[in-house]
Every structure is written in C-alpha cells, then in structure tokens.
Design a protein around this motif. Structure first.
Motif, mmCIF file in Angstrom:
data_model
loop_
_atom_site.group_PDB
_atom_site.id
_atom_site.type_symbol
_atom_site.label_atom_id
_atom_site.label_comp_id
_atom_site.label_asym_id
_atom_site.label_seq_id
_atom_site.Cartn_x
_atom_site.Cartn_y
_atom_site.Cartn_z
ATOM 1 N N THR A 109 0.978 -1.172 0.140
ATOM 2 C CA THR A 109 0.041 0.352 -0.006
ATOM 3 C C THR A 109 0.795 0.862 -0.068
ATOM 4 O OG1 THR A 109 0.643 -0.474 1.911
ATOM 5 C CG2 THR A 109 -1.800 -0.425 1.108
ATOM 6 N N GLU A 110 1.896 1.054 0.771
ATOM 7 C CA GLU A 110 2.859 2.260 1.054
ATOM 8 C C GLU A 110 4.069 2.200 0.207
ATOM 9 O OE1 GLU A 110 3.561 3.809 4.212
ATOM 10 O OE2 GLU A 110 1.870 4.474 4.834
ATOM 11 N N ALA A 111 5.161 2.273 -0.907
ATOM 12 C CA ALA A 111 6.144 2.272 -1.405
ATOM 13 C C ALA A 111 6.741 2.726 -1.535
ATOM 14 C CB ALA A 111 5.663 1.348 -2.366
ATOM 15 N N GLN A 112 8.544 3.434 -1.656
ATOM 16 C CA GLN A 112 9.424 4.152 -1.809
ATOM 17 C C GLN A 112 9.568 3.790 -3.452
ATOM 18 O OE1 GLN A 112 10.211 6.326 0.502
ATOM 19 N NE2 GLN A 112 9.053 5.316 1.225
ATOM 20 N N VAL A 113 10.097 5.169 -3.857
ATOM 21 C CA VAL A 113 10.216 5.404 -5.149
ATOM 22 C C VAL A 113 12.050 6.457 -5.140
ATOM 23 C CG1 VAL A 113 9.652 5.664 -7.718
ATOM 24 C CG2 VAL A 113 7.705 4.953 -5.768
ATOM 25 N N PRO A 114 12.783 5.989 -4.924
ATOM 26 C CA PRO A 114 14.149 6.768 -4.952
ATOM 27 C C PRO A 114 14.346 7.748 -5.843
ATOM 28 C CG PRO A 114 14.513 4.244 -4.148
ATOM 29 C CD PRO A 114 13.165 3.822 -4.614
ATOM 30 N N ASP A 115 15.136 8.469 -5.697
ATOM 31 C CA ASP A 115 15.543 9.261 -7.016
ATOM 32 C C ASP A 115 16.728 8.943 -6.925
ATOM 33 O OD1 ASP A 115 16.065 10.910 -8.662
ATOM 34 O OD2 ASP A 115 16.098 13.053 -7.505
ATOM 35 N N LEU A 116 17.234 8.595 -8.661
ATOM 36 C CA LEU A 116 17.874 7.424 -8.616
ATOM 37 C C LEU A 116 19.033 8.854 -9.386
ATOM 38 C CD1 LEU A 116 16.814 3.920 -9.528
ATOM 39 C CD2 LEU A 116 17.492 5.166 -7.262
ATOM 40 N N THR A 117 18.517 9.886 -10.069
ATOM 41 C CA THR A 117 19.661 10.601 -11.229
ATOM 42 C C THR A 117 20.675 11.003 -10.065
ATOM 43 O OG1 THR A 117 18.647 13.060 -9.975
ATOM 44 C CG2 THR A 117 17.429 12.124 -12.320
ATOM 45 N N ALA A 118 21.921 10.916 -11.362
ATOM 46 C CA ALA A 118 23.555 11.587 -11.078
ATOM 47 C C ALA A 118 24.251 11.280 -12.150
ATOM 48 C CB ALA A 118 24.135 10.303 -9.890
ATOM 49 N N ILE A 119 25.342 11.644 -12.805
ATOM 50 C CA ILE A 119 25.563 12.158 -13.384
ATOM 51 C C ILE A 119 26.803 10.722 -14.377
ATOM 52 C CG2 ILE A 119 27.617 13.848 -14.195
ATOM 53 C CD1 ILE A 119 26.821 16.230 -11.823
ATOM 54 N N GLY A 120 26.588 10.833 -14.915
ATOM 55 C CA GLY A 120 27.400 9.487 -16.453
ATOM 56 C C GLY A 120 26.737 8.457 -15.337
ATOM 57 N N PRO A 121 26.856 7.060 -16.108
ATOM 58 C CA PRO A 121 26.736 5.627 -16.042
ATOM 59 C C PRO A 121 26.963 5.191 -14.997
ATOM 60 C CG PRO A 121 27.949 5.506 -17.433
ATOM 61 C CD PRO A 121 27.856 7.375 -17.495
ATOM 62 N N GLU A 122 28.758 5.666 -14.240
ATOM 63 C CA GLU A 122 29.699 5.467 -13.159
ATOM 64 C C GLU A 122 28.763 6.337 -11.625
ATOM 65 O OE1 GLU A 122 31.262 6.257 -15.274
ATOM 66 O OE2 GLU A 122 32.806 5.345 -16.337
ATOM 67 N N PHE A 159 27.801 -1.165 -18.952
ATOM 68 C CA PHE A 159 26.270 -0.760 -17.682
ATOM 69 C C PHE A 159 25.072 -1.079 -18.580
ATOM 70 C CE2 PHE A 159 30.326 2.126 -18.026
ATOM 71 C CZ PHE A 159 30.144 1.957 -15.822
ATOM 72 N N LEU A 160 23.940 -1.348 -17.246
ATOM 73 C CA LEU A 160 22.966 -1.996 -18.171
ATOM 74 C C LEU A 160 21.858 -1.416 -16.766
ATOM 75 C CD1 LEU A 160 24.207 -5.363 -17.146
ATOM 76 C CD2 LEU A 160 23.779 -4.600 -19.791
ATOM 77 N N GLU A 161 19.988 -0.886 -17.696
ATOM 78 C CA GLU A 161 18.928 -0.486 -17.594
ATOM 79 C C GLU A 161 18.245 -1.228 -17.269
ATOM 80 O OE1 GLU A 161 19.633 2.931 -18.496
ATOM 81 O OE2 GLU A 161 16.816 4.041 -17.879
ATOM 82 N N PRO A 162 17.836 -1.997 -16.091
ATOM 83 C CA PRO A 162 16.104 -2.507 -16.406
ATOM 84 C C PRO A 162 15.702 -1.848 -16.136
ATOM 85 C CG PRO A 162 18.111 -3.426 -14.363
ATOM 86 C CD PRO A 162 18.567 -2.267 -15.123
ATOM 87 N N ASP A 163 14.261 -2.548 -16.506
ATOM 88 C CA ASP A 163 12.849 -1.668 -16.319
ATOM 89 C C ASP A 163 12.741 -1.442 -14.785
ATOM 90 O OD1 ASP A 163 12.471 -1.418 -19.392
ATOM 91 O OD2 ASP A 163 11.485 -3.357 -19.443
ATOM 92 N N ALA A 164 12.992 -2.379 -14.255
ATOM 93 C CA ALA A 164 13.356 -1.512 -12.915
ATOM 94 C C ALA A 164 13.403 -3.081 -12.065
ATOM 95 C CB ALA A 164 11.073 -1.839 -12.525
ATOM 96 N N VAL A 165 13.889 -2.154 -10.605
ATOM 97 C CA VAL A 165 14.077 -3.483 -9.361
ATOM 98 C C VAL A 165 13.161 -3.200 -8.595
ATOM 99 C CG1 VAL A 165 15.913 -4.413 -8.460
ATOM 100 C CG2 VAL A 165 16.801 -4.056 -10.525
ATOM 101 N N VAL A 166 12.214 -4.516 -8.668
ATOM 102 C CA VAL A 166 11.423 -3.713 -6.778
ATOM 103 C C VAL A 166 12.224 -4.609 -5.401
ATOM 104 C CG1 VAL A 166 9.551 -5.259 -5.879
ATOM 105 C CG2 VAL A 166 9.704 -4.072 -8.160
ATOM 106 N N VAL A 167 12.394 -4.240 -4.688
ATOM 107 C CA VAL A 167 12.724 -4.212 -3.670
ATOM 108 C C VAL A 167 11.898 -4.476 -2.249
ATOM 109 C CG1 VAL A 167 14.172 -3.934 -1.342
ATOM 110 C CG2 VAL A 167 14.830 -3.136 -3.409
ATOM 111 N N HIS A 168 11.602 -6.106 -1.992
ATOM 112 C CA HIS A 168 10.832 -6.878 -1.048
ATOM 113 C C HIS A 168 11.257 -6.375 0.644
ATOM 114 C CE1 HIS A 168 9.174 -10.108 -4.165
ATOM 115 N NE2 HIS A 168 10.292 -9.185 -4.685
#
Ligand code: SF4
Length: 373
Positions: A109-122, A159-168
């Motif tokens: 019912t509640e979930a976190q969606v953290p901001d993942l923006t950062a500079i460059g793939p590293e 460097f790989l970008e999955p559509d999403a990863v969910v942490v249970h």
C-alpha cells in the motif's frame, strides 16, 4: 575484478581510438549482452561491443545495413505501456509483484520510489547501489525505476538499465521486465518470453554483483516478473518467469569471452571503426578481427549481412548453421567437405569423412551414377 587504474585507463583510451575520435560510446544493453553471450566465439562482436561501436551505423557504412532492431512505432508503444505500468508510484506494478511472487508479504500500500539521478553511468551505478542498500534495510516495498547496474564483460564494464527492480519487505530483490507484446490468456509468445528471460538473466547477474558487496548479501530472486499488456487491451498483466537456466548459461558464456584487451592487442596499428571512414578502410578493420558467423546472427547482430556475405565468400560451413559445423569436425569449408565426400581429401578414419563418403555413395546409388571414389 576491476582493472588497475592505469591499465583500465589505457584500455579505455584504446577502445575510444577504435571507436573513432568524437564518436560517443554506445551503451551495451542487456539484449546486446545476451546476444554476445550467445556467441562467445565471436571476437569481432566482442571488440565492437566492448568499444561501444554503433554496429547499426557501421553495418550501413560497410554497405550491408542491418534489418535488425525495433521500429519507431514499437518503441513508442513500448514506452507508453511502460509509463502506464509505472504510473502512481508504480502501484499497479507493485501489486503484480505481490500477487505473482510474494503473496505472504504485506500488500504494497505504501512504497518508496527513490530518485536515482546522478551524473554519468558510473554515478548512476553508485546511486543505484546506495538506494538498494537503503531499501534493503528499510524492510518495506521499494521500486527502483530504471536503476543502473554494471557488469564486467570480458574485462570491460558494461552499464545496464533494467526497466525496474523491486525490493521486497524481506530484503530480497526482483528484476522486472516490461514488454509490449501481449499475454493472451495468461501466456505469451514463447520465443519472446525466452528473449526476455535471457535479458533478465543478465540483469540478475549484475544485481548479484551489487548484492555480494553487502553484508549480509540480500537474496536476488531467480524468478523475475514479466509484465505485458493483457490480451488485446492496454491493461498490464504479469507472469513470474524462472530464469535459473538462462542465468547459468549466460554466466558460463560470459566467462568464455576473450578479454577485450587481448583482442585489442591483436588489431593492426591504426585500426578504427568510425562509420565516417571510407568503406574499404572499415572493411579492412572489421576483417582484421575473426568472426564466428552462424545463421542465428541474423536475428541477433547488426553486422549479420556483412558477416554472412564474407562467410559465404570464404565457403565457411558455419554459414550453414552451428549444428552442421559441429557434425563436420575439422572440415571448415564447403570445398573441404566436397573433396572429402569425393574421396579426394580427408582421413578415411575420421568419422565425419567416413560419413560423407557413405552419404556420397548412397546419393550416387539413388541417382544411378557411380560415386567418385
Ligand atoms: S554477425 Fe558477425 S560480428 Fe555479429 S555475432 Fe555474427 S559473426 Fe559476430
């Protein structure tokens, strides 16, 4: 294991030279990596992908444009469906993860969606690793939208970008693949599901590297969630896909890739794959790296038409398929095979040569002619 800094820098410089001055590196996605892992004997693909060469542009510059890749229409439709699945903080997506993979956990019912923006793939990779650690400690539901993961491929990071990863809530991690092909009555095209499973396996391997650096290491689930449109609607539905087999095969194949720096060392001085070079120079550069063409390349690699033409011109038996190649043992060209069948060459004790001669006799009998040997 990461390369020492100076060796790593020298390799990056060498790969940039191979790509061409001013040519941006093309990121290696999981689809490309899965295809690379499926043909570990091809040094040509390994060095081109490792150097971030745009193989679509290269194939066109070689005069053998690829018929490979998704149409603009399919891309737009896929992006629209993915946005719908992730709307409202990923409510629909998390509900599907709960339903299909983790019914015993509390509903999301509640979930976190953290901001993942950062500079460059590293930077994005480091930000993702931090978000994964924080989410694992938080013991709730967290959706990582387009995280970035790194995987060592033949000594060079991809460097790989999955559509999403969910942490249970139990701290385990699930890879989510969102596809725009339909799931009809709960099942989708097996070939497309297989391709999605191979991509997801690449993400799982990359996630396992992140997990291994945490103490205690979180569990990366080997059942991933495949989300597709339900029947002919635009509503999301999902199914859990067991990727253990694909994960094991991909992990084994990746270890068989020749190291990128070893391939780079064998290239002639000045070799460069920049698509604006004259076709003759590009052909020489491409031909200086051994390839392992097989008909499977046609659905997996942008250079397939170029490599097929070369393979046919050389009379290589691989152009007839890997199974034919495997049956023929040490005979690698059509000319050698025909000479062996006619009895003009080859060791008669070689089972492949003996089988060819027997086949030639049977053919001659059937046609009412005399075999040559
Ligand atoms: S098409 Fe050519 S470069 Fe691509 S995987 Fe096949 S042999 Fe290698």
């Amino acid at each position: 294991m990461p390369l020492p800094r100076t060796r790593g820098t020298a390799l990056r410089q060498r790969l940039a030279e191979l790509r061409g001055p001013e040519v941006p590196a093309k990121a290696l996605d999981a689809r490309a990596l899965a295809a690379l892992a499926a043909n570990p004997g091809c040094k040509r693909r390994a060095i081109l992908d490792g150097a971030g060469v745009n193989k679509t542009a290269l194939a066109s510059a070689l005069g053998a444009p690829s018929a490979f890749g998704q149409s603009q229409f399919a891309l737009t439709r896929g992006n629209a469906f993915e946005a719908k699945v992730k709307a409202d903080g990923g409510a629909a997506l998390l509900r599907l993860v709960h339903e299909r993979l983790d019914r015993s956990a509390e509903p999301p019912t509640e979930a976190q969606v953290p901001d993942l923006t950062a500079i460059g793939p590293e930077g994005r990779t480091a930000r993702t690793a931090l978000a994964l650690r924080e989410a694992t400690e938080a013991q709730g539901w967290t959706l990582l939208d387009h995280p970035m993961l790194a995987l060592d491929v033949a000594g060079s990071p991809a460097f790989l970008e999955p559509d999403a990863v969910v942490v249970h809530p139990d701290g385990s991690w699930t890879v989510v693949e969102i596809k725009s092909f339909p799931m009809l009555d709960g099942s989708a095209d097996p070939a497309k599901v297989g391709a999605a499973a191979r991509q997801a396996a690449v993400y799982v391997l990359a996630l396992e590297e992140v997990a291994a650096r945490l103490e205690p290491a979180p569990r990366v689930r080997h059942r991933v969630l495949l989300v597709c449109p339900k029947d002919f609607s635009n509503l999301p539905t999902a199914s859990a896909v067991d990727i253990r087999k694909q994960r094991a095969v991909t992990a084994r194949q990746l270890t068989r890739l020749t190291r990128i720096e070893d391939i780079a060392d064998t290239l002639p001085e000045g070799a460069c794959f920049a698509p604006d070079l004259p076709a003759a120079d590009l052909t020489a550069a491409v031909e200086s790296v051994p390839a392992a063409y097989a008909p499977e390349c046609l659905s997996a690699c942008e250079l397939a038409f170029h490599c097929r033409d070369r393979s046919r011109a050389d009379g290589a038996v691989t152009s007839l398929g890997r199974s034919v190649r495997a049956e023929l043992g040490g005979l690698t060209t059509v000319e050698e095979v025909l000479a062996a069948a006619r009895g003009e060459a080859g060791d008669p004790d070689d089972p492949a040569v003996a089988a060819l001669r027997r086949a030639a006799e049977l053919r001659a009998e059937a046609l009412g002619v005399t075999a040559c040997h």
